[in-house]
Design an enzyme around this catalytic site. Structure first.
Site, PDB file in Angstrom:
ATOM      1  CE1 TYR A 279      -3.677   2.574   0.719  1.00  0.00           C
ATOM      2  CE2 TYR A 279      -2.091   3.475   2.267  1.00  0.00           C
ATOM      3  CZ  TYR A 279      -3.252   3.604   1.545  1.00  0.00           C
ATOM      4  OH  TYR A 279      -3.981   4.754   1.638  1.00  0.00           O
TER       5      TYR A 279
ATOM      6  CG  HIS B  18      -2.606  11.212  -4.915  1.00  0.00           C
ATOM      7  ND1 HIS B  18      -3.468  12.107  -4.339  1.00  0.00           N
ATOM      8  CD2 HIS B  18      -2.691  10.090  -4.157  1.00  0.00           C
ATOM      9  CE1 HIS B  18      -4.054  11.552  -3.290  1.00  0.00           C
ATOM     10  NE2 HIS B  18      -3.593  10.324  -3.155  1.00  0.00           N
TER      11      HIS B  18
END
Length: 389
Positions: free
Chosen positions: A34, A285
């Site tokens: 992640y 991002h």
């Protein structure tokens, strides 16, 4: 002779690569994936780092140098170095208590820490441990009433800077997160549980600190939500595009410094100035939204060198910085301040409670050395050392 300054850190981990290797050995695979993952094929994730290699700097060895000062003034406050900690969601899942570790370290060593709406510590707790110095990044809620309540909580703790995230009209297609179940909202699979057992220290720390949750959002959730209900809540609460009208409404409500994160184009930069934003963070991002986009540093080069923007708004960047040399390159091409996310999470993953201060001082050491090597004393002098290529 100029005064030599040293910054204490663990000499066994002098680079981000060293921290990453240690963190990977201590964090369960699903959580590490992640942290590291990009979207789709990970192409823009790689570009974020690789495009720094095309920026070259020149020394001036025979110049007489003076004392080095890495401090930078930003929104009326002087910071000890020109970098801060990026907002990251689910920080406490990747390493237990990570938001507090990083917020405390940033406050102590005088750089900004930014709390994400979907991190695992609350606005109030981070304000407490950071002595009111932490910034906040807002995922814009669907309902204005929730937005207003979050803004009121930020005003109550006197949050110094509000960052509005604008680059998530939909969550990026992240294959590793889909397979592991760590998309938003997260869910634990049998594989994830087995991976957690393989990292016993992480498990012990998690038990000591409690199962991570979206602490800032707890007041708005019904008690006892299971994972499927949490998914419905997250989709209902945060599915929606941030447009110019929504940001203008926040500008009317928020009287302090307002920063827009996720700006990469002339159109959005012009809109940010029109709205009255005080700053932008040029960012893709972390390569987690658009795989076909350009790197953050290449977007910065185009925007920061437009004289129509430079005098009207603070231009900062986030994405791909892995060393003090990268920080130097970013400043040389026009960044006024920089943010890093993954390197700081590697730091706490590798060294736990000491990881925040270690990583800050490591980057300060890197940056100090490159300033010595180039023979400059101020961050503002980096553009003078850029080789035009």
């Amino acid at each position: 002779m100029s005064k030599k300054i040293t910054f204490p850190y663990n000499s066994q981990y002098p680079s981000v690569a060293d921290l990453r290797r240690k963190a990977k050995a201590r964090i369960p695979k699903f959580a590490f994936d992640y942290l590291e993952g990009g979207c789709n094929e990970g192409l823009n994730l790689a570009r974020n780092e690789n495009d720094f290699d095309n920026i070259y700097l020149k020394p001036n060895y025979l110049r007489v140098g003076g004392d080095i000062d890495m401090s930078v003034e930003l929104f009326g406050r002087k910071y000890s170095a020109p970098f801060g900690v990026s907002p990251i969601g689910l920080q406490g899942l990747m390493w237990p208590n990570a938001p507090e570790i990083l917020a405390k370290a940033a406050a102590k060593l005088d750089i900004p820490y930014t709390l994400s709406t979907v991190s695992t510590s609350s606005i109030e707790r981070i304000a407490e441990v950071s002595e009111g110095k932490a910034w906040f990044q807002l995922y814009h809620p669907t309902e204005n009433s929730l937005r207003d309540d979050i803004l009121n909580r930020l005003k109550a703790v006197e949050c110094p800077v509000l960052v509005v995230l604008v680059d998530v009209p939909a969550f990026g297609l992240r294959y590793k997160e889909i397979k592991s179940g760590l998309s938003i909202p997260p869910k634990m699979s049998i594989n994830n549980v087995l991976q957690a057992f393989a990292r016993p220290l992480w498990g012990i720390k998690t038990l000591q600190n409690g199962i991570p949750s979206f602490a800032t959002l707890k007041p708005y959730m019904e008690k006892g939500l299971d994972m499927s209900q949490l998914g419905q809540f997250m989709n209902r609460t945060f599915t929606g595009k941030v447009d110019i009208e929504k940001v203008a409404a926040i500008r009317d409500l928020w009287k302090g410094p307002l920063v827009l994160k996720g700006i990469t184009t002339d159109e959005d930069m012009q809109a940010a100035i029109q709205i009255g934003a005080d700053g932008v963070i040029v960012s893709n991002h972390g390569g987690r939204q658009i795989d076909a986009g350009e790197s953050s540093i290449n977007s910065l080069i185009k925007l920061a060198n437009n004289p129509l923007y430079k005098s009207k708004i603070k231009i900062m960047m986030d994405g791909g910085i892995r060393s003090g040399v990268d920080l130097a390159r970013a400043h040389a091409v026009g960044s006024e301040f920089n943010f890093m996310g993954r390197p700081f999470m590697y730091g706490v993953g590798a060294l736990g409670d000491e990881g925040g201060e270690h990583t800050i001082n490591m980057f300060k050491t890197h940056l100090y050395q490159i300033m010595q090597q180039l023979t400059i004393e101020q961050i503002s002098q980096f553009p003078d050392r850029l080789i035009k290529v």
